[in-house]
Design a protein around this motif. Structure first.
Motif, PDB file in Angstrom:
ATOM      1  N   SER A 148       4.191  12.681  19.514  1.00 20.77           N
ATOM      2  CA  SER A 148       5.510  12.146  19.179  1.00 20.77           C
ATOM      3  C   SER A 148       5.793  10.847  19.941  1.00 20.77           C
ATOM      4  CB  SER A 148       6.582  13.192  19.488  1.00 20.77           C
ATOM      5  OG  SER A 148       7.860  12.748  19.094  1.00 20.77           O
ATOM      6  N   ILE A 149       5.409  10.806  21.209  1.00 22.96           N
ATOM      7  CA  ILE A 149       5.608   9.583  22.004  1.00 22.96           C
ATOM      8  C   ILE A 149       4.784   8.436  21.430  1.00 22.96           C
ATOM      9  CG2 ILE A 149       5.183   8.500  24.250  1.00 22.96           C
ATOM     10  CD1 ILE A 149       5.832  11.246  25.520  1.00 22.96           C
ATOM     11  N   PHE A 150       3.519   8.694  21.128  1.00 24.44           N
ATOM     12  CA  PHE A 150       2.651   7.632  20.602  1.00 24.44           C
ATOM     13  C   PHE A 150       3.143   7.135  19.245  1.00 24.44           C
ATOM     14  CE2 PHE A 150      -0.745   9.787  23.295  1.00 24.44           C
ATOM     15  CZ  PHE A 150      -0.628   8.858  24.317  1.00 24.44           C
ATOM     16  N   GLN A 151       3.579   8.051  18.391  1.00 20.17           N
ATOM     17  CA  GLN A 151       4.086   7.636  17.083  1.00 20.17           C
ATOM     18  C   GLN A 151       5.347   6.788  17.228  1.00 20.17           C
ATOM     19  OE1 GLN A 151       3.081  11.760  14.819  1.00 20.17           O
ATOM     20  NE2 GLN A 151       4.225  10.279  13.620  1.00 20.17           N
ATOM     21  N   ASN A 152       6.221   7.179  18.155  1.00 21.63           N
ATOM     22  CA  ASN A 152       7.432   6.399  18.381  1.00 21.63           C
ATOM     23  C   ASN A 152       7.146   5.068  19.059  1.00 21.63           C
ATOM     24  OD1 ASN A 152      10.178   7.710  17.651  1.00 21.63           O
ATOM     25  ND2 ASN A 152       8.942   9.430  18.374  1.00 21.63           N
ATOM     26  N   SER A 153       5.927   4.909  19.553  1.00 15.62           N
ATOM     27  CA  SER A 153       5.500   3.632  20.136  1.00 15.62           C
ATOM     28  C   SER A 153       4.789   2.761  19.107  1.00 15.62           C
ATOM     29  CB  SER A 153       4.566   3.889  21.327  1.00 15.62           C
ATOM     30  OG  SER A 153       5.203   4.675  22.314  1.00 15.62           O
ATOM     31  N   GLY A 154       4.723   3.238  17.862  1.00 17.01           N
ATOM     32  CA  GLY A 154       4.106   2.464  16.792  1.00 17.01           C
ATOM     33  C   GLY A 154       2.607   2.625  16.682  1.00 17.01           C
ATOM     34  N   SER A 210       6.767  17.064  31.011  1.00 20.56           N
ATOM     35  CA  SER A 210       6.514  16.281  32.228  1.00 20.56           C
ATOM     36  C   SER A 210       5.054  15.861  32.308  1.00 20.56           C
ATOM     37  CB  SER A 210       6.892  17.106  33.467  1.00 20.56           C
ATOM     38  OG  SER A 210       8.259  17.474  33.442  1.00 20.56           O
ATOM     39  N   LEU A 211       4.161  16.769  31.926  1.00 20.23           N
ATOM     40  CA  LEU A 211       2.735  16.449  31.901  1.00 20.23           C
ATOM     41  C   LEU A 211       2.466  15.317  30.913  1.00 20.23           C
ATOM     42  CD1 LEU A 211      -0.223  17.066  32.662  1.00 20.23           C
ATOM     43  CD2 LEU A 211      -0.226  18.827  30.880  1.00 20.23           C
ATOM     44  N   ALA A 212       3.040  15.428  29.718  1.00 25.56           N
ATOM     45  CA  ALA A 212       2.829  14.411  28.687  1.00 25.56           C
ATOM     46  C   ALA A 212       3.334  13.046  29.138  1.00 25.56           C
ATOM     47  CB  ALA A 212       3.519  14.837  27.390  1.00 25.56           C
ATOM     48  N   VAL A 213       4.522  13.005  29.726  1.00 23.97           N
ATOM     49  CA  VAL A 213       5.101  11.728  30.160  1.00 23.97           C
ATOM     50  C   VAL A 213       4.222  11.060  31.214  1.00 23.97           C
ATOM     51  CG1 VAL A 213       7.043  10.654  31.377  1.00 23.97           C
ATOM     52  CG2 VAL A 213       7.472  12.330  29.565  1.00 23.97           C
ATOM     53  N   ASN A 214       3.755  11.827  32.184  1.00 23.10           N
ATOM     54  CA  ASN A 214       2.909  11.248  33.234  1.00 23.10           C
ATOM     55  C   ASN A 214       1.583  10.742  32.678  1.00 23.10           C
ATOM     56  OD1 ASN A 214       3.849  11.612  36.313  1.00 23.10           O
ATOM     57  ND2 ASN A 214       4.764  13.242  35.069  1.00 23.10           N
ATOM     58  N   MET A 215       1.009  11.448  31.723  1.00 18.81           N
ATOM     59  CA  MET A 215      -0.231  10.985  31.107  1.00 18.81           C
ATOM     60  C   MET A 215       0.006   9.701  30.320  1.00 18.81           C
ATOM     61  SD  MET A 215      -1.862  14.634  29.849  1.00 18.81           S
ATOM     62  CE  MET A 215      -3.390  13.914  29.242  1.00 18.81           C
ATOM     63  N   VAL A 216       1.132   9.642  29.620  1.00 17.94           N
ATOM     64  CA  VAL A 216       1.465   8.454  28.831  1.00 17.94           C
ATOM     65  C   VAL A 216       1.667   7.239  29.736  1.00 17.94           C
ATOM     66  CG1 VAL A 216       3.313   7.428  27.452  1.00 17.94           C
ATOM     67  CG2 VAL A 216       2.381   9.659  26.821  1.00 17.94           C
ATOM     68  N   LEU A 217       2.328   7.446  30.868  1.00 18.78           N
ATOM     69  CA  LEU A 217       2.547   6.323  31.788  1.00 18.78           C
ATOM     70  C   LEU A 217       1.219   5.764  32.290  1.00 18.78           C
ATOM     71  CD1 LEU A 217       5.609   7.623  33.845  1.00 18.78           C
ATOM     72  CD2 LEU A 217       5.578   5.783  32.148  1.00 18.78           C
ATOM     73  N   TYR A 218       0.253   6.636  32.521  1.00 19.98           N
ATOM     74  CA  TYR A 218      -1.080   6.152  32.913  1.00 19.98           C
ATOM     75  C   TYR A 218      -1.702   5.327  31.788  1.00 19.98           C
ATOM     76  CZ  TYR A 218      -6.085   6.128  33.733  1.00 19.98           C
ATOM     77  OH  TYR A 218      -7.394   5.721  33.872  1.00 19.98           O
ATOM     78  N   LEU A 219      -1.460   5.734  30.546  1.00 19.03           N
ATOM     79  CA  LEU A 219      -2.084   5.076  29.395  1.00 19.03           C
ATOM     80  C   LEU A 219      -1.392   3.781  28.984  1.00 19.03           C
ATOM     81  CD1 LEU A 219      -2.816   8.262  27.264  1.00 19.03           C
ATOM     82  CD2 LEU A 219      -4.519   6.771  28.332  1.00 19.03           C
ATOM     83  N   ILE A 243       9.272   6.775  24.888  1.00 23.93           N
ATOM     84  CA  ILE A 243       8.975   8.033  25.582  1.00 23.93           C
ATOM     85  C   ILE A 243      10.132   9.008  25.414  1.00 23.93           C
ATOM     86  CG2 ILE A 243       8.674   9.086  27.861  1.00 23.93           C
ATOM     87  CD1 ILE A 243       7.050   6.591  28.649  1.00 23.93           C
ATOM     88  N   GLU A 244      11.351   8.537  25.656  1.00 20.67           N
ATOM     89  CA  GLU A 244      12.517   9.417  25.551  1.00 20.67           C
ATOM     90  C   GLU A 244      12.724   9.903  24.121  1.00 20.67           C
ATOM     91  OE1 GLU A 244      15.063   7.608  29.341  1.00 20.67           O
ATOM     92  OE2 GLU A 244      15.630   7.061  27.288  1.00 20.67           O
ATOM     93  N   LYS A 245      12.531   9.009  23.154  1.00 24.73           N
ATOM     94  CA  LYS A 245      12.687   9.400  21.754  1.00 24.73           C
ATOM     95  C   LYS A 245      11.575  10.366  21.337  1.00 24.73           C
ATOM     96  CE  LYS A 245      13.534   7.509  17.143  1.00 24.73           C
ATOM     97  NZ  LYS A 245      13.522   6.303  16.279  1.00 24.73           N
TER      98      LYS A 245
END
Length: 439
Positions: free
Chosen positions: A61-67, A261-270, A282-284
Motif C-alpha cells: 500500500s505504501i509503495f502504490q501510494n508512492s506511485g 511499524s516494521l513496514a515503515v522502517n523498511m520503507v524508510l531504508y528503501l 507512508i501515512e496514506k
C-alpha cells in the motif's frame, strides 16, 4: 548447463556438498534453467511465523501510494491460486499463468521435477522478470526461510516479523530450531529488520546476522494508541529515523501496529532506492492497507469478524485484540484448524475467554477431525461436523452483547466467507433460522 562446479577430486566434491543447502539446490537449478529471473528484479523478502501477509499489505500500500508498480508473491491463497501473484493488487490471469507454465515446463522437462510451491515460485519469478516487470517485488516466505523456494532471491532488504511455534513437522519443535530456519533468509550485506522481542531469539538472530555480515535492525513499535470504536480505526504515532508519523490503520490489533511499524522502517531504508516515497505516501499507505481474514469486519449487526489465527501465537494475538478493543463484548468462536497445529493448546487458550466455542470440520485432508478431538461437548464447547450447521448454530448465538469470531485455517475463513457471508440474508432465509435450534 554447468550447475555443478568442476571438481579436482572427490574430497573437493564432498566439501562442496557439505557446504551446499541441497534442499535449495533444486530451486537454484530451476532458476539457472530459466536464465536467472531472480536476478532481473528488485525484491524484498519477508519471513516470520505470523504477520507476514499483513506486513506485505502495508508495504504494498505504501509503495502504490508512492506511485510505484509493485509485485507480490504470497501464500496461501484464499479462493484462487492466481491471488498469490499480483501486480498492484491485480492477480495474474489464467492465460498468463498457462503461457508461463508451458514455457517453464519446456525448460525443465527431463531435468528437474519441481514441487507445487517451487513451481509457483518459478512462475512468479518469471512473471515479474519477463512478463510484467515492476519497480519492486515483495516475496513472502512459504514455510521457514532457509530452505524455502523463495530464498533464491537477493533482496534489497529482508524482514522477520516474529518467531513462534508453527509447522513443527518441518521446522522443529523448539523456538531455536524454528528461528534458525527463518533466519536463513538473512544474507551478506543485506539488512534485516525485525519486531521480534524474545531475548533468546534476538540473541540468535544477532549471532546469525554477524556471521552473515548483515545488520540486524530491531524495531520498537509504537506503544501508545487510540482506538476509534465508531470507525474501527486505530490511531498511533511512530517515530523512526527522526521522523514522526501520525498513522491510522483499519487493520485491528496491537500486533498490526507492530507489523505497520516494521513496514515503515523498511520503507524508510528503501527511500535511497525510491526517493518518491514521502511521509504523506507512508501515512496514506498505512491507512489504506487491507489484508483479508485478519480481523476482517463482515457484519456490524451482529458484530462478526473473520481472523486467520491458526496457530497458538495467532490465537494469543487475537485474544489480546478482543480484550483490548472489545472488552465489553462476549466472544463466540467458530473455529476449524489443521491437525498439525497445537490443537489442544489452542482450544484451552480460547476456553479462557470464550462465551461459546463451536468446533467444526472443512473438506481438507489436513483437517483436525472431530472424531479424533480430545475435547468433549460441554455447555461452552460444541462439536458440529457439518460446517453449514455449525455456522448457523454460531450465528443463532449472536446478539448485541456478543462478538462473533470465525477463525482458524485461512481455507476455513475463506470458505465461510464465500459460502455464507457474501449473501448472508439470502442464506439465512433459505436456512429458516427462526426454526433452527441453537446449540
Amino acid at each position: 548447463m554447468n550447475f555443478f562446479p568442476n571438481f579436482a577430486n572427490i574430497n573437493e566434491c564432498l566439501e562442496w556438498v557439505k557446504r551446499k543447502d541441497l534442499a535449495l539446490a533444486k530451486m537454484e537449478l530451476i532458476c539457472q534453467l530459466l536464465n536467472h529471473p531472480e536476478k532481473k528484479q528488485k525484491t524484498i523478502h519477508i519471513a516470520g511465523t505470523n504477520g507476514k501477509g499483513s506486513t506485505v499489505a502495508f508495504l504494498t500500500s505504501i509503495f502504490q501510494n508512492s506511485g510505484l508498480q509493485v509485485g507480490t508473491f504470497t501464500s496461501p491463497h484464499l479462493d484462487d491460486w492466481n491471488e498469490r501473484i499480483k501486480v498492484n493488487g491485480i492477480s495474474i490471469t489464467n492465460h498468463e499463468f498457462f503461457l508461463i507454465s508451458q514455457q517453464i515446463m519446456s525448460e525443465l522437462e527431463g531435468k528437474v521435477q519441481p514441487t507445487i510451491f517451487e513451481f509457483l515460485t518459478a512462475v512468479a519469478l518469471y512473471y515479474f522478470a519477463e512478463i510484467k516487470p515492476v519497480d519492486l517485488v515483495i516475496y513472502e516466505v512459504g514455510v521457514g526461510g532457509k530452505y524455502d523456494a523463495t530464498n533464491v532471491i537477493s533482496p534489497l532488504v529482508c524482514g522477520i516479523t516474529n518467531i513462534d511455534y508453527d509447522h513443527l513437522n518441518y521446522l522443529g519443535n523448539t523456538l531455536t530450531d524454528i528461528a534458525q530456519k527463518k533466519a536463513g533468509i538473512i544474507k551478506k550485506d543485506i539488512p534485516c529488520f525485525t519486531t521480534e522481542t524474545k531475548p533468546q531469539i534476538l540473541s540468535l538472530l544477532q549471532k546469525i546476522s554477524q556471521e552473515k555480515q548483515s545488520k540486524l535492525c530491531k524495531i520498537s513499535p509504537a506503544k501508545k494508541f487510540i482506538f476509534d470504536s465508531s470507525q474501527l480505526i486505530t490511531n498511533f504515532c511512530l517515530t523512526a529515523k527522526k521522523h514522526t508519523f501520525n498513522l491510522k490503520t483499519k487493520m485491528l490489533g496491537q500486533h498490526q501496529i507492530k507489523n505497520a511499524s516494521l513496514a515503515v522502517n523498511m520503507v524508510l531504508y528503501l527511500q535511497k532506492y525510491f526517493p518518491q516515497i514521502t511521509q504523506s505516501s507512508i501515512e496514506k499507505g498505512i491507512k489504506e492497507a487491507f489484508w483479508p481474514s485478519r480481523m476482517e469486519l463482515i457484519s456490524q449487526e451482529p458484530l462478526i469478524f473473520l481472523d486467520g489465527a491458526h496457530n497458538l501465537g495467532g490465537i494469543k494475538s487475537l485474544i489480546q485484540t478482543l480484550k483490548t478493543f472489545f472488552p465489553a463484548k462476549k466472544p463466540i468462536f467458530l473455529i476449524s484448524i489443521m491437525k498439525d497445529k497445537q490443537v489442544d493448546k489452542i482450544l484451552n487458550t480460547l476456553k479462557k475467554i470464550a462465551c461459546q466455542i463451536i468446533f467444526t470440520e472443512i473438506p481438507e485432508t489436513r483437517r483436525q477431525e472431530i472424531s479424533k478431538l480430545k475435547h468433549n461437548n460441554t455447555a461452552k464447547f460444541h462439536k458440529i461436523t457439518d460446517y453449514s450447521k455449525a455456522f448457523f448454530s454460531f450465528y443463532s448465538l449472536l446478539d448485541n452483547q456478543k462478538i462473533g469470531i470465525i477463525c482458524g485455517s485461512l481455507h476455513f475463513t475463506a470458505l465461510i466467507k464465500r459460502e455464507f457471508l457474501m449473501n448472508l440474508n439470502e442464506k439465512l432465509n433459505n436456512f429458516s433460522l427462526s426454526n433452527h435450534q441453537p446449540v
